[in-house]
Design a protein around this motif. Sequence first.
Motif, PDB file in Angstrom:
ATOM      1  N   LEU A  85      10.744  11.417 -23.462  1.00  0.00           N
ATOM      2  CA  LEU A  85      10.501  12.475 -22.491  1.00  0.00           C
ATOM      3  C   LEU A  85      11.786  13.211 -22.126  1.00  0.00           C
ATOM      4  O   LEU A  85      11.781  14.415 -21.935  1.00  0.00           O
ATOM      5  CB  LEU A  85       9.854  11.901 -21.226  1.00  0.00           C
ATOM      6  CG  LEU A  85       8.425  11.370 -21.386  1.00  0.00           C
ATOM      7  CD1 LEU A  85       7.952  10.744 -20.086  1.00  0.00           C
ATOM      8  CD2 LEU A  85       7.478  12.479 -21.812  1.00  0.00           C
ATOM      9  N   ARG A  86      12.880  12.495 -22.023  1.00  0.00           N
ATOM     10  CA  ARG A  86      14.168  13.119 -21.705  1.00  0.00           C
ATOM     11  C   ARG A  86      15.022  13.132 -22.963  1.00  0.00           C
ATOM     12  O   ARG A  86      15.373  12.083 -23.489  1.00  0.00           O
ATOM     13  CB  ARG A  86      14.872  12.361 -20.579  1.00  0.00           C
ATOM     14  CG  ARG A  86      14.116  12.394 -19.262  1.00  0.00           C
ATOM     15  CD  ARG A  86      14.917  11.724 -18.147  1.00  0.00           C
ATOM     16  NE  ARG A  86      14.176  11.725 -16.899  1.00  0.00           N
ATOM     17  CZ  ARG A  86      14.186  12.726 -16.029  1.00  0.00           C
ATOM     18  NH1 ARG A  86      14.901  13.807 -16.285  1.00  0.00           N
ATOM     19  NH2 ARG A  86      13.478  12.663 -14.924  1.00  0.00           N
ATOM     20  N   PHE A  87      15.349  14.343 -23.423  1.00  0.00           N
ATOM     21  CA  PHE A  87      15.980  14.458 -24.731  1.00  0.00           C
ATOM     22  C   PHE A  87      17.383  13.869 -24.778  1.00  0.00           C
ATOM     23  O   PHE A  87      17.867  13.489 -25.833  1.00  0.00           O
ATOM     24  CB  PHE A  87      16.013  15.928 -25.176  1.00  0.00           C
ATOM     25  CG  PHE A  87      17.200  16.690 -24.675  1.00  0.00           C
ATOM     26  CD1 PHE A  87      18.308  16.861 -25.474  1.00  0.00           C
ATOM     27  CD2 PHE A  87      17.207  17.234 -23.402  1.00  0.00           C
ATOM     28  CE1 PHE A  87      19.402  17.565 -25.017  1.00  0.00           C
ATOM     29  CE2 PHE A  87      18.296  17.933 -22.941  1.00  0.00           C
ATOM     30  CZ  PHE A  87      19.401  18.103 -23.749  1.00  0.00           C
ATOM     31  N   ASP A  88      18.063  13.787 -23.637  1.00  0.00           N
ATOM     32  CA  ASP A  88      19.430  13.268 -23.647  1.00  0.00           C
ATOM     33  C   ASP A  88      19.521  11.868 -23.047  1.00  0.00           C
ATOM     34  O   ASP A  88      20.606  11.374 -22.760  1.00  0.00           O
ATOM     35  CB  ASP A  88      20.364  14.217 -22.892  1.00  0.00           C
ATOM     36  CG  ASP A  88      19.929  14.429 -21.448  1.00  0.00           C
ATOM     37  OD1 ASP A  88      18.813  13.995 -21.099  1.00  0.00           O
ATOM     38  OD2 ASP A  88      20.705  15.030 -20.677  1.00  0.00           O
ATOM     39  N   GLU A 232      15.207  19.449 -17.799  1.00  0.00           N
ATOM     40  CA  GLU A 232      14.501  18.348 -17.166  1.00  0.00           C
ATOM     41  C   GLU A 232      13.902  17.386 -18.188  1.00  0.00           C
ATOM     42  O   GLU A 232      14.469  16.383 -18.522  1.00  0.00           O
ATOM     43  CB  GLU A 232      13.388  18.913 -16.265  1.00  0.00           C
ATOM     44  CG  GLU A 232      13.934  19.732 -15.108  1.00  0.00           C
ATOM     45  CD  GLU A 232      14.813  18.902 -14.191  1.00  0.00           C
ATOM     46  OE1 GLU A 232      14.515  17.709 -14.017  1.00  0.00           O
ATOM     47  OE2 GLU A 232      15.786  19.438 -13.670  1.00  0.00           O
ATOM     48  N   LEU A 233      12.737  17.751 -18.714  1.00  0.00           N
ATOM     49  CA  LEU A 233      11.999  16.831 -19.562  1.00  0.00           C
ATOM     50  C   LEU A 233      11.638  17.486 -20.879  1.00  0.00           C
ATOM     51  O   LEU A 233      11.654  18.697 -21.020  1.00  0.00           O
ATOM     52  CB  LEU A 233      10.706  16.383 -18.864  1.00  0.00           C
ATOM     53  CG  LEU A 233      10.875  15.608 -17.561  1.00  0.00           C
ATOM     54  CD1 LEU A 233       9.510  15.429 -16.915  1.00  0.00           C
ATOM     55  CD2 LEU A 233      11.507  14.259 -17.808  1.00  0.00           C
ATOM     56  N   MET A 234      11.280  16.661 -21.837  1.00  0.00           N
ATOM     57  CA  MET A 234      10.784  17.163 -23.114  1.00  0.00           C
ATOM     58  C   MET A 234       9.860  16.117 -23.704  1.00  0.00           C
ATOM     59  O   MET A 234       9.813  14.975 -23.261  1.00  0.00           O
ATOM     60  CB  MET A 234      11.923  17.443 -24.094  1.00  0.00           C
ATOM     61  CG  MET A 234      12.646  16.201 -24.552  1.00  0.00           C
ATOM     62  SD  MET A 234      13.573  16.428 -26.051  1.00  0.00           S
ATOM     63  CE  MET A 234      12.297  16.210 -27.254  1.00  0.00           C
ATOM     64  N   VAL A 235       9.123  16.515 -24.731  1.00  0.00           N
ATOM     65  CA  VAL A 235       8.308  15.588 -25.499  1.00  0.00           C
ATOM     66  C   VAL A 235       8.694  15.747 -26.952  1.00  0.00           C
ATOM     67  O   VAL A 235       8.783  16.861 -27.451  1.00  0.00           O
ATOM     68  CB  VAL A 235       6.803  15.887 -25.317  1.00  0.00           C
ATOM     69  CG1 VAL A 235       5.990  15.050 -26.286  1.00  0.00           C
ATOM     70  CG2 VAL A 235       6.376  15.591 -23.887  1.00  0.00           C
TER      71      VAL A 235
END
Length: 237
Positions: A85-88, A232-235
Amino acid sequence: MQYSGKVEYAQQRKIRERNTALYRLAHWPIWIWVFFLAPGPLTFSLFAHGFGRGNLAWLIAVLIGTGIAALRGSLPGSEPRPYILRFDEDKPNPLYRRVCYTFAWSAVLTFALLNLSGLLLAAATGHWYMQQIYHYAYFPLCGTILLLGTIGVLPRVRPSTKGEGTERRYFYGSVWAVTISQALLLAFWKTLPETRAASLTKLAIFVCSLLLLGFAAYRGALPRTRPIVPGELMVAD
């Protein structure tokens, strides 16, 4: 050289809490194809001579193995909910992801490099040696790529998912470039004669396609090839 192409902002991406059954099912054929390609000489025989008993036996084994893994959520994209969910985020990269993407890298790189070698030889000598190339060179090259994956050198195969926002674009860019170029090569291989001039034509088409699509991927013009910058977030699949 500083990147100047298109980017995605993590905070602008829609967050998916769960993967739908259709989404999970749609990823299964991808991994069937990846592992079906794994025995290179057998795959070469498929394209050169047609579907044989060996191909059928291997396909059945792959269907069973990947089917079980998909049902257990142990194929990328088949999980009940997105893993990243969080790319970093410095999060452990699960073993199943590392194994699957290692074999995916092998499918992408090995066939492209061997076919390029065959084209270069055919253009230089006027003779095709693809069967010999696949017989002698496939497993050493494939083994090298699998080793790189095992030690965590390849993008998306590293122990941590921290670099996912950038690594995914290297992977998908390679997939787009190689898949489309290989399809073009197969079409011209089937239609053009086995002459030196035709080999030069195939080589030029293959190399130009790889370069153009590679540049498009670098610029972020192809799906999933834009870097995801902090937010913020990613998938990620």
